[in-house]
Write a protein that holds these residues in place. Structure first.
Motif, short mmCIF file in Angstrom:
data_model
loop_
_atom_site.label_atom_id
_atom_site.label_comp_id
_atom_site.label_asym_id
_atom_site.label_seq_id
_atom_site.Cartn_x
_atom_site.Cartn_y
_atom_site.Cartn_z
N ARG A 1 0.71 -0.75 -0.33
CA ARG A 1 0.18 0.26 0.15
C ARG A 1 0.68 1.48 0.32
NH1 ARG A 1 -4.69 -0.34 1.30
NH2 ARG A 1 -4.87 -1.80 2.94
N ARG A 2 1.57 1.62 0.63
CA ARG A 2 2.68 2.43 1.34
C ARG A 2 3.33 2.35 -0.40
NH1 ARG A 2 5.28 2.48 6.80
NH2 ARG A 2 3.31 2.08 7.61
N ASN A 3 3.63 1.31 -1.59
CA ASN A 3 4.35 1.68 -2.84
C ASN A 3 3.71 2.01 -3.78
OD1 ASN A 3 7.98 1.86 -2.13
ND2 ASN A 3 6.63 0.24 -0.01
N PHE A 4 2.50 1.72 -3.75
CA PHE A 4 1.87 1.77 -5.00
C PHE A 4 1.52 2.96 -5.30
CE2 PHE A 4 -2.13 -1.64 -2.96
CZ PHE A 4 -1.02 -2.96 -3.59
N ILE A 5 1.68 2.55 -6.78
CA ILE A 5 1.66 3.21 -8.32
C ILE A 5 0.42 4.19 -7.63
CG2 ILE A 5 1.21 1.84 -10.37
CD1 ILE A 5 3.32 3.83 -10.51
N ARG A 6 0.12 5.28 -8.32
CA ARG A 6 -0.90 5.95 -8.89
C ARG A 6 -0.77 6.99 -9.91
NH1 ARG A 6 0.79 5.71 -3.48
NH2 ARG A 6 -0.38 4.86 -1.76
N SER B 1 -4.91 -0.14 -3.66
CA SER B 1 -5.41 0.26 -2.76
C SER B 1 -6.88 -0.02 -2.46
CB SER B 1 -5.22 2.04 -2.00
OG SER B 1 -3.62 1.97 -1.74
N GLY B 2 -7.30 0.74 -3.41
CA GLY B 2 -9.18 0.63 -3.35
C GLY B 2 -9.41 -1.46 -3.47
N LEU B 3 -8.80 -1.73 -4.40
CA LEU B 3 -8.11 -3.32 -4.82
C LEU B 3 -8.13 -4.19 -3.86
CD1 LEU B 3 -6.96 -3.01 -8.83
CD2 LEU B 3 -9.56 -3.37 -8.40
N LEU B 4 -7.04 -3.34 -2.67
CA LEU B 4 -6.18 -4.60 -1.38
C LEU B 4 -6.74 -3.50 -0.63
CD1 LEU B 4 -4.27 -5.44 -0.68
CD2 LEU B 4 -3.31 -3.28 -0.17
N ASP B 5 -7.88 -3.04 -0.52
CA ASP B 5 -9.00 -3.24 0.56
C ASP B 5 -10.15 -4.54 0.60
OD1 ASP B 5 -7.75 -1.56 1.37
OD2 ASP B 5 -9.07 0.00 1.22
N ARG B 6 -11.29 -4.18 -1.61
CA ARG B 6 -11.53 -5.14 -1.12
C ARG B 6 -11.55 -6.89 -1.23
NH1 ARG B 6 -15.93 -4.92 -6.67
NH2 ARG B 6 -17.22 -6.51 -6.65
N GLY C 1 -1.10 1.37 -23.93
CA GLY C 1 -2.15 2.54 -24.19
C GLY C 1 -2.56 2.46 -23.09
N THR C 2 -2.66 1.08 -21.99
CA THR C 2 -3.59 1.13 -20.73
C THR C 2 -3.11 -1.09 -20.43
OG1 THR C 2 -5.54 1.05 -19.52
CG2 THR C 2 -5.05 0.07 -21.83
N TYR C 3 -2.83 -0.76 -19.03
CA TYR C 3 -3.26 -1.54 -17.34
C TYR C 3 -4.38 -2.15 -17.38
CZ TYR C 3 1.84 -0.45 -18.60
OH TYR C 3 2.84 0.39 -18.81
N GLY C 4 -4.44 -3.49 -17.31
CA GLY C 4 -5.79 -3.97 -16.35
C GLY C 4 -4.48 -4.02 -15.02
N TRP C 5 -5.47 -4.10 -13.87
CA TRP C 5 -4.66 -3.87 -12.89
C TRP C 5 -5.34 -4.82 -11.33
CZ3 TRP C 5 -0.83 -0.42 -12.51
CH2 TRP C 5 -0.36 0.60 -13.46
N ALA C 6 -5.17 -6.06 -10.27
CA ALA C 6 -5.30 -6.58 -9.90
C ALA C 6 -4.78 -7.00 -8.17
CB ALA C 6 -5.12 -8.09 -10.52
N VAL C 7 -5.67 -7.18 -7.57
CA VAL C 7 -4.74 -7.76 -6.05
C VAL C 7 -5.36 -9.03 -5.88
CG1 VAL C 7 -4.95 -7.61 -3.83
CG2 VAL C 7 -4.60 -5.80 -5.54
N TYR C 8 -5.04 -10.18 -6.30
CA TYR C 8 -5.81 -11.61 -5.72
C TYR C 8 -5.30 -12.06 -3.99
CZ TYR C 8 -6.60 -12.24 -10.73
OH TYR C 8 -7.12 -12.76 -12.02
N VAL C 9 -5.47 -12.81 -3.66
CA VAL C 9 -5.62 -14.08 -2.15
C VAL C 9 -5.37 -15.41 -1.95
CG1 VAL C 9 -6.10 -13.94 -0.02
CG2 VAL C 9 -6.13 -11.65 -1.31
N PHE D 1 -10.19 -19.10 -3.25
CA PHE D 1 -9.22 -17.47 -3.77
C PHE D 1 -9.53 -16.84 -4.60
CE2 PHE D 1 -6.44 -16.26 -6.91
CZ PHE D 1 -5.59 -17.01 -7.22
N VAL D 2 -9.55 -15.78 -3.72
CA VAL D 2 -9.93 -14.65 -4.37
C VAL D 2 -9.02 -13.83 -5.71
CG1 VAL D 2 -11.14 -12.10 -3.53
CG2 VAL D 2 -11.04 -14.40 -2.24
N ALA D 3 -9.91 -13.33 -6.65
CA ALA D 3 -9.56 -12.21 -7.74
C ALA D 3 -10.43 -10.95 -8.34
CB ALA D 3 -9.25 -13.08 -8.91
N VAL D 4 -9.75 -9.80 -7.73
CA VAL D 4 -10.59 -8.45 -7.51
C VAL D 4 -9.27 -7.61 -8.65
CG1 VAL D 4 -10.86 -6.51 -7.00
CG2 VAL D 4 -11.28 -8.53 -5.13
N GLN D 5 -9.77 -7.90 -9.77
CA GLN D 5 -8.97 -7.00 -11.14
C GLN D 5 -10.55 -5.23 -11.55
OE1 GLN D 5 -8.98 -10.40 -12.07
NE2 GLN D 5 -11.03 -9.86 -11.20
#
Length: 743
Positions: free
Chosen positions: A379-384, A402-407, A593-601, A618-622
């Motif tokens: 969280r402290r180092n995420f790109i914004r 950070s929002g994806l991580l929270d979810r 041009g763009t990226y998909g972003w994700a946090v998996y647990v 397994f939880v996949a948030v993207q």
């Protein structure tokens, strides 16, 4: 006007034909007089071909035999470096390398005949590992066994390391992986009066089209390539079909008869491309408060005996190696090296799964060294938005990791489980763990790749009033036909059942580029959307379509237009979004041009007696832009996660003298449905303004996150610092127990 078509779980266009058996695959084709082709392959990893001996007990006059001497054009597979021969003539560079082709009306007799051909090889020392390749004691490619190098530099890495910061180092390895599509490679070819036509299982019809033109020395208008129903690809049918199509066509050219070549499972596994093995070394500087100061990354992949797509795989792996973090000083050295194993090639993720596995496992170790939890450190180092990635690309669009991580943490119960598992694991035979990974994946070709491709797609109206989409993008099980129908229908204000997606046939459809790189929906789908919009404007401008209309009025307008003016077709060509800049020489700029972003647990159980690991949840948030079809999108994520679980825990390609020793489904283990947990998929939708309806690419993203999330969970459960993939029970036991404690 029909209701919105995008965002609906529309049924698959080809689903009914597949489940009823009406779908036609290449092996269902059997034209009159067809011959069956087989391949004589190298038994050695490296050597000089001294000769071929044909057993005199075989009536060879009943067979068609092709060697390199029969090739009418260029004996090289057209790709990037064009170094791979269709048929080896004087030397072999890997086991299973094709040397001769045999065809016969009876498939069994053709298969038996190849066992009566002896390839005489004068062996040479083989290079079988990354270390051997880099040592260059034997040089098998170029001057130093290196296919390609990339260097990414941001800031001053050396100065950051000299500042006295905390430094964490680590080395990480990944193995090969077999694509294991349901339908093995197969082609049917006819060569007649200076023309060559092939039908087959493939991802990229125009790759084959260009390759066959060079192989036969023919103008491209004398080559035709038709995609049949295709039972999966995962990259394994990107470049290799050019090889088998060439072989079938050579036999057809010499015999004057149709020739079909269908690989068996074992031959497909042993002879075709796989995921590149990799080794990544990380050296990271971090401040006392857990801020990333510098990342020094050495990323090396094993390309196998020929270059194939290794430079492209290396490129994506190098660009993704520093991940979704804002670090001011980054240095990434990427290398693809040559070895005497069958060439490695395209596979879902294209190098990013390898480099992101190393990064995300390493980030957990850096967090621990900094005294932070894995989630807080990230969280402290995420790109914004407004920050720059390692290649200097400024993120101009909204990104909320950070929002994806929270979810992801909330729906997985991450924090409570992490505390509970740590508290309850002592003394238990089966220990529990939970881990996460955060990552991104660029959509579309890298850098200026899409500009060079100049892809095109067309939409036309028929004289019956119907709509047809013409594109070379292939349906390989991922839903191309369905989403193209939804995109076109949305733009035209009709129902997606009114849209036909034409079978990819190079004599009919324009070159939309390859079906790879998470580009089909975002890049080609945008072309479909633009062409459909232009078609609609033609109807309006002709006074045939009012501002608001019914479905019936639209079809009537199409009929009247075609009757009055003839053909109604619009073709869109790719144009890059304004402002994108990429420097191929310095490897800096807007990589995608763009990226998909994700946090998996991942949540795991580890049996400390058998050392088996099981993924329990397994939880996949993207965030992948707007979702065109929720059912198909969730299926893409579930499939990618399942493939990632297999790569992480089960799929172990065993190499022996350069040959895959376990090329069977009895000893190459993949997860079944009983081995998989419930895969819970969540989307945060942030529309991308340059994608159709706001969509981004989605196909490769889910391959990147499962392995590091699982490894981090295993480390949490066991306390073992696991770094080598796949994590078989044997490897976990070896990592957990000191060598002197084993008997």
């Amino acid at each position: 006007m029909e209701p919105p078509q995008i965002g609906r779980p529309v049924r698959r266009k080809e689903g009914r034909a597949k489940v009823t058996g009406e779908a036609v695959y290449v092996d269902d084709l059997s034209p009159a007089g067809v011959l069956h082709g087989v391949t004589v392959r190298s038994p050695a990893a490296r050597g000089r071909i001294a000769g071929l001996r044909f057993d005199p007990r075989v009536p060879w006059d009943e067979f068609v035999v092709v060697t390199a001497a029969d090739i009418p054009g260029r004996n090289r597979v057209t790709l990037i470096t064009d170094d791979q021969p269709y048929l080896a003539s004087d030397a072999v560079n890997h086991p299973e390398e094709p040397i001769a082709l045999i065809a016969h009306p009876d498939r069994a007799r053709a298969d038996d005949a190849r066992r009566h051909v002896t390839v005489e090889i004068e062996p040479l020392p083989a290079v079988l590992t990354i270390d051997d390749a880099l040592a260059a004691r034997e040089v098998i490619w170029g001057t130093d066994n290196v296919f390609k190098r990339y260097a990414v530099v941001k800031g001053d890495v050396d100065a950051a390391f000299a500042s006295g910061a905390l430094i964490v180092e680590g080395e990480y390895e990944t193995g090969s992986q077999e694509q294991l599509y349901i339908e093995p490679n197969g082609m049917l070819a006819i060569a007649d009066r200076g023309r060559v036509t092939v039908w087959g299982s493939m991802q990229c019809p125009y790759y084959i089209h260009h390759a066959l033109a060079a192989l036969f020395g023919l103008p491209e208008n004398r080559i035709r390539v038709v995609q049949m129903e295709t039972g999966g690809g995962f990259g394994g049918k990107e470049e290799y079909p050019s090889m088998i199509a060439g072989h079938a066509a050579l036999l057809a050219w010499k015999s004057g008869r149709p020739v079909k070549m269908i690989y068996g499972r074992s031959e497909d596994m042993a002879a075709t491309t796989k995921r590149h093995p990799s080794r990544t070394r990380h050296r990271t500087a971090v401040s006392p408060d857990g801020t990333l100061l510098a990342m020094d990354i050495d990323f090396t992949i094993d390309g196998g005996a020929y270059c194939t797509l290794s430079p492209v795989v290396l490129s994506r792996g190098t660009i993704h190696a520093a991940g979704p973090y804002a670090c001011p000083n980054v240095r990434v050295q990427g290398r693809a090296v040559a070895t005497n194993v069958p060439p490695h090639g395209a596979f879902r993720g294209f190098g990013a799964p390898q480099s992101l596995f190393a990064l995300e496992r390493h980030m957990d170790r850096v967090a621990a060294a900094a005294g932070l939890s894995p989630d807080e450190f990230r969280r402290r180092n995420f790109i914004r938005s407004g920050d720059t990635l390692a290649v200097g690309q400024t993120i101009a669009e909204p990104v909320n990791l950070s929002g994806l991580l929270d979810r992801a943490m909330a729906v997985s119960g991450y924090r409570k489980k992490r505390e509970r598992f740590a508290r309850e694991n002592d003394g238990r035979t089966v220990k529990k763990g939970i881990g996460l990974a955060s990552f991104m994946h660029g959509a579309g070709f890298t850098g200026s790749g899409e500009v060079h491709l100049q892809s095109a797609a067309s939409v036309e109206a028929t004289h019956e009033g119907g709509i047809r989409v013409l594109a070379a993008s292939t349906e390989i099980g991922q839903g191309t036909n369905t989403i193209f129908s939804q995109i076109a229908a949305e733009a035209l204000g009709i129902d997606c059942d009114d849209v036909e997606v034409v079978q990819p046939d190079t004599s009919v459809v324009p070159d939309s580029g390859p079906t790879v790189a998470s580009r089909t929906c975002m890049v080609v789908g945008k072309l479909v959307e633009s062409a459909a919009t232009a078609l609609k404007h033609s109807l309006v401008d002709a006074g045939l379509l009012p501002a608001t209309y019914t479905r019936a009025e639209f079809h009537a307008a199409c009929r009247r237009y075609v009757a009055a003016f003839g053909n109604l077709r619009h073709t869109s060509h790719y144009k890059p979004p304004a402002g994108l800049r990429w420097d191929d020489e310095r490897y800096l700029g807007d990589a995608y041009g763009t990226y998909g972003w994700a946090v998996y647990v991942a949540e795991v159980s580890v049996d400390m007696t058998t050392w088996e690991t099981r993924v329990d949840d397994f939880v996949a948030v993207q965030e992948v832009g707007r979702v065109i079809n929720p059912t198909l999108a969730a299926g893409q994520i579930e499939g990618g996660v399942a493939q990632g679980i297999g790569w992480a825990l089960y799929e172990d390609v065993v190499w022996r003298d350069g040959r895959m020793a376990n090329a069977q489904m009895t000893n190459y283990i993949i997860p079944t449905s009983l081995d998989l947990p419930e895969i819970r998929v969540y989307f945060d939708e942030v529309p991308y303004r340059h994608g159709p309806g706001g969509a981004k690419g989605i196909g490769e993203l889910p391959m990147d996150g499962p392995a590091p999330a699982i490894f981090n969970a295993v480390a949490h459960a066991t306390g073992v610092d696991v770094r080598r993939l796949p994590l078989t029970p044997e490897r976990l036991m070896m990592a957990a127990e000191p060598a002197d404690a084993r008997v």
